[in-house]
Design a protein around this motif. Sequence first.
Motif, PDB file in Angstrom:
ATOM      1  N   SER A   1      46.774  68.579  11.502  1.00  7.31           N
ATOM      2  CA  SER A   1      47.683  68.883  10.394  1.00  7.31           C
ATOM      3  C   SER A   1      47.027  69.890   9.465  1.00  7.31           C
TER       4      SER A   1
ATOM      5  N   ASP B   1      34.089  62.212   6.686  1.00  8.29           N
ATOM      6  CA  ASP B   1      35.223  62.761   7.429  1.00  8.29           C
ATOM      7  C   ASP B   1      35.222  64.290   7.348  1.00  8.29           C
TER       8      ASP B   1
ATOM      9  N   GLU C   1      43.870  65.606   7.834  1.00 10.22           N
ATOM     10  CA  GLU C   1      43.794  64.814   9.052  1.00 10.22           C
ATOM     11  C   GLU C   1      43.855  65.739  10.258  1.00 10.22           C
TER      12      GLU C   1
ATOM     13  N   HIS D   1      49.296  55.006  17.426  1.00 10.52           N
ATOM     14  CA  HIS D   1      48.754  56.202  18.069  1.00 10.52           C
ATOM     15  C   HIS D   1      49.145  56.276  19.550  1.00 10.52           C
TER      16      HIS D   1
ATOM     17  N   HIS E   1      42.161  65.415   0.972  1.00  4.79           N
ATOM     18  CA  HIS E   1      42.105  64.672   2.231  1.00  4.79           C
ATOM     19  C   HIS E   1      43.072  65.283   3.234  1.00  4.79           C
TER      20      HIS E   1
ATOM     21  N   LEU F   1      49.342  61.959   6.546  1.00 10.16           N
ATOM     22  CA  LEU F   1      48.287  61.435   5.679  1.00 10.16           C
ATOM     23  C   LEU F   1      48.521  59.987   5.258  1.00 10.16           C
TER      24      LEU F   1
ATOM     25  N   THR G   1      48.335  56.307   7.291  1.00 13.98           N
ATOM     26  CA  THR G   1      48.139  55.540   8.515  1.00 13.98           C
ATOM     27  C   THR G   1      48.832  54.195   8.358  1.00 13.98           C
TER      28      THR G   1
ATOM     29  N   HIS H   1      37.574  66.241   7.822  1.00 14.61           N
ATOM     30  CA  HIS H   1      38.862  66.721   7.321  1.00 14.61           C
ATOM     31  C   HIS H   1      39.063  66.391   5.842  1.00 14.61           C
ATOM     32  N   THR H   2      38.055  65.835   5.208  1.00 19.03           N
ATOM     33  CA  THR H   2      38.129  65.498   3.789  1.00 19.03           C
ATOM     34  C   THR H   2      37.023  66.231   3.041  1.00 19.03           C
TER      35      THR H   2
END
Length: 380
Positions: A73, A45, A70, A224, A68, A237, A239, A47-48
């Motif tokens: 954000s 990922d 997303e 979503h 972590h 963060l 889901t 974003h991690t």
Amino acid sequence: MTTTLDRATPADIADLRQLYYAVYGPHYPTALGTDPAEMSRLIADPHTLWLVARCTRTGGLAGSAAVHGEPGSRIGRLEGLAVHPEHRAGGLAGALTDELCRRTLGEGRLDSVYATVRTVSAGPQRVVSRNGFRPMGVLPNAVDLSSRESLALYARHSPGVLDRRVPVPEVPAPLVPLLRTAERTLGVDYAHTRATAPLAAPGAPPAGRLEMIEAPGFVRRRFHERFPDAGQWFYPLHTPNALLVADDGRFEVYAYLNRTGRYCALVAAHPGPAAAADYLEPITRTLTRAGTGYVEALLPLAQHGLLSAFLAQGFIPSALYPAMRPETDGDGFHDYVVMTRTAEQIDFRGVVVDAPLQPYLDAYVSAWAATYLPTLEVAP
């Protein structure tokens, strides 16, 4: 022992699972240390940022931690901080935390990073404190590991973010002890925020059935579709994997339900929070029947009516997250508050809090007592 800090790779997954088992035993409640598929996804990922500490002599893993994020954000979550029992007392936890913050906050990728820290000992609290994190509150009964544990919320902000907080004109009076604690410990200012009475509790909602759907793929897709903008979520963060819906379709509540840790975060409501506010009691009751011992929601501090609705249903203001989210049309930041409710008896006898966290524990106990203990009157 000397170590090097590297990015985690898919080849590390088996060793990472062994590391988390050695540190937490069989009860670690997050997929980051237990689910190979999710671990592989997080490693890839963008974003991690997941770092591991490798022993330079053997190549084995001595520690691990990740921040972590997303898409859309600028908030990160420090998670999975673990140091093998054989390699403690060498400063690895601090080194991992410092390097993660340097690469995220220090490079301007994120506005803040938060962490939920165990309270079975003061060590984890001191690790994050030494690396610029400051306490924001206590989350009682937040997770079920080998027993029910309370967690502490800590956060670290990028320079200048806390100075750009958007003023809050008023809050329900039960939040005042938490705000005063934040003023003393964080240096933020609520001098111009008025304390007013909470709004009256709504009447009993019309009789009707509340359905709970646990179908993670379906819930995620529908979520979503309903919320393409992450700014409408209660909780970043997280889901959602569960959907609570009124049988007449008047509202939908999206939740992240962790069956291993027996906790739940309310993530969002459609068409808006107000539509579900009158139904908080049956929503919480449904989640309790599903095995949840703890429910939390992260709410804007400026939404007096929404906070009043949660207060009316026994939720306690447990932690403050100042300057959590940026304005959509400005350069300021909005404050948020964590409201929590537990269905199980709270036992603080095993809780160890470091000195900077103690005022938040005191504020929580005061708020809990004001909510759940009757006011006794002495007859003349």
